[in-house]
Design a protein around this motif. Structure first.
Motif, PDB file in Angstrom:
ATOM      1  N   GLN A   1       0.846  -1.188   0.000  1.00  0.00           N
ATOM      2  CA  GLN A   1       0.000   0.000   0.000  1.00  0.00           C
ATOM      3  C   GLN A   1       0.887   1.245   0.000  1.00  0.00           C
ATOM      4  O   GLN A   1       1.850   1.326   0.751  1.00  0.00           O
ATOM      5  CB  GLN A   1      -0.908   0.017   1.236  1.00  0.00           C
ATOM      6  CG  GLN A   1      -1.895   1.148   1.268  1.00  0.00           C
ATOM      7  CD  GLN A   1      -2.996   0.988   0.236  1.00  0.00           C
ATOM      8  OE1 GLN A   1      -3.204  -0.119  -0.291  1.00  0.00           O
ATOM      9  NE2 GLN A   1      -3.666   2.060  -0.079  1.00  0.00           N
ATOM     10  N   VAL A   2       0.555   2.184  -0.845  1.00  0.00           N
ATOM     11  CA  VAL A   2       1.302   3.431  -0.934  1.00  0.00           C
ATOM     12  C   VAL A   2       0.500   4.535  -0.273  1.00  0.00           C
ATOM     13  O   VAL A   2      -0.700   4.665  -0.487  1.00  0.00           O
ATOM     14  CB  VAL A   2       1.557   3.798  -2.410  1.00  0.00           C
ATOM     15  CG1 VAL A   2       2.216   5.161  -2.515  1.00  0.00           C
ATOM     16  CG2 VAL A   2       2.425   2.728  -3.063  1.00  0.00           C
ATOM     17  N   GLN A   3       1.170   5.326   0.530  1.00  0.00           N
ATOM     18  CA  GLN A   3       0.533   6.494   1.140  1.00  0.00           C
ATOM     19  C   GLN A   3       1.272   7.742   0.721  1.00  0.00           C
ATOM     20  O   GLN A   3       2.509   7.778   0.735  1.00  0.00           O
ATOM     21  CB  GLN A   3       0.530   6.368   2.658  1.00  0.00           C
ATOM     22  CG  GLN A   3      -0.376   5.257   3.179  1.00  0.00           C
ATOM     23  CD  GLN A   3      -0.417   5.208   4.690  1.00  0.00           C
ATOM     24  OE1 GLN A   3       0.597   5.381   5.352  1.00  0.00           O
ATOM     25  NE2 GLN A   3      -1.592   4.972   5.241  1.00  0.00           N
ATOM     26  N   LEU A   4       0.520   8.768   0.351  1.00  0.00           N
ATOM     27  CA  LEU A   4       1.090  10.042  -0.063  1.00  0.00           C
ATOM     28  C   LEU A   4       0.547  11.135   0.850  1.00  0.00           C
ATOM     29  O   LEU A   4      -0.666  11.218   1.061  1.00  0.00           O
ATOM     30  CB  LEU A   4       0.719  10.348  -1.519  1.00  0.00           C
ATOM     31  CG  LEU A   4       1.108   9.293  -2.557  1.00  0.00           C
ATOM     32  CD1 LEU A   4       0.553   9.677  -3.933  1.00  0.00           C
ATOM     33  CD2 LEU A   4       2.605   9.116  -2.625  1.00  0.00           C
ATOM     34  N   VAL A   5       1.442  11.959   1.361  1.00  0.00           N
ATOM     35  CA  VAL A   5       1.033  13.035   2.261  1.00  0.00           C
ATOM     36  C   VAL A   5       1.629  14.343   1.766  1.00  0.00           C
ATOM     37  O   VAL A   5       2.851  14.483   1.693  1.00  0.00           O
ATOM     38  CB  VAL A   5       1.492  12.766   3.710  1.00  0.00           C
ATOM     39  CG1 VAL A   5       1.063  13.917   4.612  1.00  0.00           C
ATOM     40  CG2 VAL A   5       0.916  11.449   4.222  1.00  0.00           C
ATOM     41  N   GLU A   6       0.738  15.273   1.413  1.00  0.00           N
ATOM     42  CA  GLU A   6       1.179  16.585   0.939  1.00  0.00           C
ATOM     43  C   GLU A   6       1.337  17.556   2.102  1.00  0.00           C
ATOM     44  O   GLU A   6       0.676  17.429   3.132  1.00  0.00           O
ATOM     45  CB  GLU A   6       0.175  17.186  -0.054  1.00  0.00           C
ATOM     46  CG  GLU A   6      -0.111  16.350  -1.273  1.00  0.00           C
ATOM     47  CD  GLU A   6      -1.383  15.533  -1.134  1.00  0.00           C
ATOM     48  OE1 GLU A   6      -2.013  15.191  -2.140  1.00  0.00           O
ATOM     49  OE2 GLU A   6      -1.752  15.230   0.018  1.00  0.00           O
ATOM     50  N   SER A   7       2.184  18.540   1.893  1.00  0.00           N
ATOM     51  CA  SER A   7       2.357  19.626   2.856  1.00  0.00           C
ATOM     52  C   SER A   7       2.849  20.857   2.109  1.00  0.00           C
ATOM     53  O   SER A   7       3.258  20.761   0.947  1.00  0.00           O
ATOM     54  CB  SER A   7       3.360  19.233   3.949  1.00  0.00           C
ATOM     55  OG  SER A   7       4.626  18.961   3.391  1.00  0.00           O
ATOM     56  N   GLY A   8       2.800  22.004   2.785  1.00  0.00           N
ATOM     57  CA  GLY A   8       3.353  23.217   2.216  1.00  0.00           C
ATOM     58  C   GLY A   8       2.354  24.199   1.667  1.00  0.00           C
ATOM     59  O   GLY A   8       2.724  25.292   1.231  1.00  0.00           O
TER      60      GLY A   8
END
Length: 124
Positions: A1-8
């Motif tokens: 499972q791939v998890q992507l977390v954005e920020s900024g």
């Protein structure tokens, strides 16, 4: 499972800059193409930029060429979007996406993994 977390994301005045980051976890993804998409209120999600698995091929939508730069840091499993000379029309929720293929493309249906999005608001 791939998890992507954005920020900024955040609020910035027109002409300003922001740098979005997307951290990937769950598996090695250094050969996968990564992309950024955005969705403004009342509009469809649209392609912004993408980079190949190697990071040597980049692809931008016309409206951000010369202002946005996509880059990746394979050692840190992350991809970034440097946004300069921001305009009010850049206001949107920005999403990071990953596809299990090397070449970057603009079609959102071909990206299997998505982050939760980060809000970018540009005031005029």
């Amino acid at each position: 499972q791939v998890q992507l977390v954005e920020s900024g994301g955040g609020l910035v005045q027109a002409g300003g800059s922001l740098r979005l980051s997307c951290a990937a976890s769950g598996r090695t993804y250094d050969t996968w193409a990564m992309g950024w998409f955005r969705q403004a209120p009342g509009k469809d999600r649209e392609f912004v930029a993408a980079t190949s698995g190697s990071g040597t091929i980049t692809y931008y939508t016309e409206s951000v060429k010369g202002r946005f730069t996509i880059s990746r840091d394979s050692a840190k499993n992350s991809v970034h979007l440097q946004m300069n000379s921001l305009k009010s029309e850049d206001t949107a929720v920005y999403y990071c996406a990953a596809r299990n293929a090397r070449l970057p493309i603009a079609r959102s249906d071909d990206y299997a993994y998505w982050g939760q999005g980060t809000q970018v608001t540009v005031s005029s």
